[in-house]
Write a protein that holds these residues in place. Structure first.
Motif, mmCIF file in Angstrom:
data_model
loop_
_atom_site.group_PDB
_atom_site.id
_atom_site.type_symbol
_atom_site.label_atom_id
_atom_site.label_comp_id
_atom_site.label_asym_id
_atom_site.label_seq_id
_atom_site.Cartn_x
_atom_site.Cartn_y
_atom_site.Cartn_z
ATOM 1 N N TRP A 51 -24.983 20.621 -3.621
ATOM 2 C CA TRP A 51 -24.279 19.761 -2.663
ATOM 3 C C TRP A 51 -24.983 18.419 -2.472
ATOM 4 O O TRP A 51 -24.482 17.564 -1.779
ATOM 5 C CB TRP A 51 -24.158 20.462 -1.310
ATOM 6 N N GLY A 52 -26.162 18.259 -3.032
ATOM 7 C CA GLY A 52 -26.898 17.008 -2.880
ATOM 8 C C GLY A 52 -27.464 16.814 -1.482
ATOM 9 O O GLY A 52 -27.668 15.680 -1.048
ATOM 10 N N THR A 53 -27.730 17.917 -0.767
ATOM 11 C CA THR A 53 -28.286 17.812 0.582
ATOM 12 C C THR A 53 -29.769 18.169 0.627
ATOM 13 O O THR A 53 -30.432 17.878 1.612
ATOM 14 C CB THR A 53 -27.527 18.728 1.561
ATOM 15 N N LYS A 54 -30.277 18.815 -0.423
ATOM 16 C CA LYS A 54 -31.702 19.145 -0.529
ATOM 17 C C LYS A 54 -32.222 18.627 -1.855
ATOM 18 O O LYS A 54 -31.613 18.842 -2.900
ATOM 19 C CB LYS A 54 -31.937 20.656 -0.497
ATOM 20 N N TYR A 55 -33.332 17.920 -1.791
ATOM 21 C CA TYR A 55 -33.985 17.413 -2.990
ATOM 22 C C TYR A 55 -35.414 17.933 -3.006
ATOM 23 O O TYR A 55 -36.111 17.866 -2.002
ATOM 24 C CB TYR A 55 -34.008 15.882 -2.992
ATOM 25 N N ARG A 56 -35.838 18.416 -4.163
ATOM 26 C CA ARG A 56 -37.199 18.914 -4.322
ATOM 27 C C ARG A 56 -37.917 18.084 -5.376
ATOM 28 O O ARG A 56 -37.331 17.742 -6.405
ATOM 29 C CB ARG A 56 -37.194 20.373 -4.762
ATOM 30 N N MET A 57 -39.180 17.765 -5.093
ATOM 31 C CA MET A 57 -40.004 17.043 -6.061
ATOM 32 C C MET A 57 -41.057 18.007 -6.599
ATOM 33 O O MET A 57 -41.771 18.649 -5.825
ATOM 34 C CB MET A 57 -40.687 15.825 -5.424
ATOM 35 N N PHE A 58 -41.152 18.093 -7.933
ATOM 36 C CA PHE A 58 -42.110 18.942 -8.604
ATOM 37 C C PHE A 58 -43.069 18.093 -9.415
ATOM 38 O O PHE A 58 -42.672 17.069 -9.986
ATOM 39 C CB PHE A 58 -41.390 19.908 -9.559
ATOM 40 N N ASP A 59 -44.333 18.524 -9.502
ATOM 41 C CA ASP A 59 -45.279 17.826 -10.378
ATOM 42 C C ASP A 59 -45.176 18.407 -11.775
ATOM 43 O O ASP A 59 -44.351 19.294 -12.042
ATOM 44 C CB ASP A 59 -46.706 17.869 -9.815
ATOM 45 N N GLN A 60 -46.030 17.932 -12.698
ATOM 46 C CA GLN A 60 -45.920 18.336 -14.096
ATOM 47 C C GLN A 60 -46.225 19.819 -14.322
ATOM 48 O O GLN A 60 -45.860 20.380 -15.347
ATOM 49 C CB GLN A 60 -46.797 17.469 -15.003
ATOM 50 N N THR A 61 -46.864 20.478 -13.364
ATOM 51 C CA THR A 61 -47.140 21.915 -13.489
ATOM 52 C C THR A 61 -45.998 22.756 -12.935
ATOM 53 O O THR A 61 -46.052 23.987 -12.991
ATOM 54 C CB THR A 61 -48.445 22.297 -12.757
ATOM 55 N N GLY A 62 -44.974 22.124 -12.362
ATOM 56 C CA GLY A 62 -43.855 22.846 -11.790
ATOM 57 C C GLY A 62 -44.048 23.211 -10.325
ATOM 58 O O GLY A 62 -43.230 23.908 -9.742
ATOM 59 N N THR A 63 -45.126 22.721 -9.728
ATOM 60 C CA THR A 63 -45.399 22.983 -8.319
ATOM 61 C C THR A 63 -44.565 22.059 -7.441
ATOM 62 O O THR A 63 -44.522 20.851 -7.673
ATOM 63 C CB THR A 63 -46.898 22.771 -8.008
ATOM 64 N N GLU A 64 -43.925 22.643 -6.417
ATOM 65 C CA GLU A 64 -43.153 21.818 -5.484
ATOM 66 C C GLU A 64 -44.106 20.993 -4.643
ATOM 67 O O GLU A 64 -44.999 21.532 -3.997
ATOM 68 C CB GLU A 64 -42.280 22.684 -4.583
ATOM 69 N N VAL A 65 -43.921 19.685 -4.652
ATOM 70 C CA VAL A 65 -44.775 18.748 -3.930
ATOM 71 C C VAL A 65 -44.136 18.322 -2.611
ATOM 72 O O VAL A 65 -44.832 18.116 -1.615
ATOM 73 C CB VAL A 65 -45.079 17.510 -4.807
ATOM 74 N N ALA A 66 -42.803 18.182 -2.608
ATOM 75 C CA ALA A 66 -42.109 17.697 -1.415
ATOM 76 C C ALA A 66 -40.667 18.190 -1.418
ATOM 77 O O ALA A 66 -40.105 18.509 -2.470
ATOM 78 C CB ALA A 66 -42.141 16.175 -1.363
ATOM 79 N N LEU A 67 -40.097 18.227 -0.218
ATOM 80 C CA LEU A 67 -38.722 18.676 -0.038
ATOM 81 C C LEU A 67 -38.029 17.770 0.975
ATOM 82 O O LEU A 67 -38.550 17.559 2.073
ATOM 83 C CB LEU A 67 -38.710 20.120 0.490
ATOM 84 N N VAL A 68 -36.871 17.230 0.591
ATOM 85 C CA VAL A 68 -36.015 16.489 1.519
ATOM 86 C C VAL A 68 -34.870 17.414 1.892
ATOM 87 O O VAL A 68 -34.230 18.008 1.017
ATOM 88 C CB VAL A 68 -35.471 15.185 0.897
ATOM 89 N N GLU A 69 -34.615 17.531 3.202
ATOM 90 C CA GLU A 69 -33.510 18.345 3.685
ATOM 91 C C GLU A 69 -32.545 17.481 4.487
ATOM 92 O O GLU A 69 -32.955 16.534 5.133
ATOM 93 C CB GLU A 69 -34.028 19.486 4.571
ATOM 94 N N ARG A 70 -31.268 17.852 4.419
ATOM 95 C CA ARG A 70 -30.191 17.149 5.113
ATOM 96 C C ARG A 70 -30.007 15.722 4.577
ATOM 97 O O ARG A 70 -29.638 14.809 5.306
ATOM 98 C CB ARG A 70 -30.398 17.150 6.622
#
Length: 151
Positions: A51-70
């Motif tokens: 839905w484009g309401t949550k965005y996740r940022m991952f580093d090169q190891t696949g670890t989630e670095v940040a999350l945008v909600e709403r």
């Protein structure tokens, strides 16, 4: 100050500078909402839910670095580094987004031109990768809104 300028009218890539110094290129994903960028040899990948309401940022190891909600709402948040950052749209019709600290605006980002798609952001307290993430998410939202409006 972070600035983003569209590299080409035909592709959604943005050249991003910090205080006039080139730092990265936001390269949008063609098959899903989000994009990729690299800073100081570290590669980051940004992906959205359906839905484009949550965005996740991952580093090169696949670890989630940040999350945008709403994302795209009047009030939205980013979680990173054990903190929650609050944002809000300054007005219903405008494109200015404000970074809030304890409910008080401390930073902002806005489109400098609807035609060129340029963006300026002043986001104190956020690391450079987090600033690029927030700007990239906003670019993705604006591009999705433009596509929906032209359909």
């Amino acid at each position: 100050m972070l600035t983003a300028r569209r590299a080409s009218m035909w592709r959604g890539r943005y050249e991003i500078e910090s205080d006039g110094r080139p730092v990265t290129v936001w390269d949008p994903s063609w098959w899903r909402n989000g994009g990729d960028f690299e800073i100081d040899g570290r590669r980051f990948q940004v992906r959205a839910n359906g839905w484009g309401t949550k965005y996740r940022m991952f580093d090169q190891t696949g670890t989630e670095v940040a999350l945008v909600e709403r994302a795209g709402r009047k009030h939205w948040t980013m979680r990173a580094d054990g903190r929650t950052y609050e944002f809000r749209r300054a007005s219903f019709f405008g494109n200015r987004q404000e970074l809030l600290t304890d409910g008080v605006p401390t930073g902002s980002m806005h489109r400098t031109s609807a035609w060129s798609g340029g963006v300026e952001a002043e986001l104190p307290g956020l690391s450079l990768p987090l600033q690029v993430f927030v700007v990239g998410v906003q670019i993705a939202i604006w591009q999705a809104q433009q596509a929906a409006a032209s359909a």
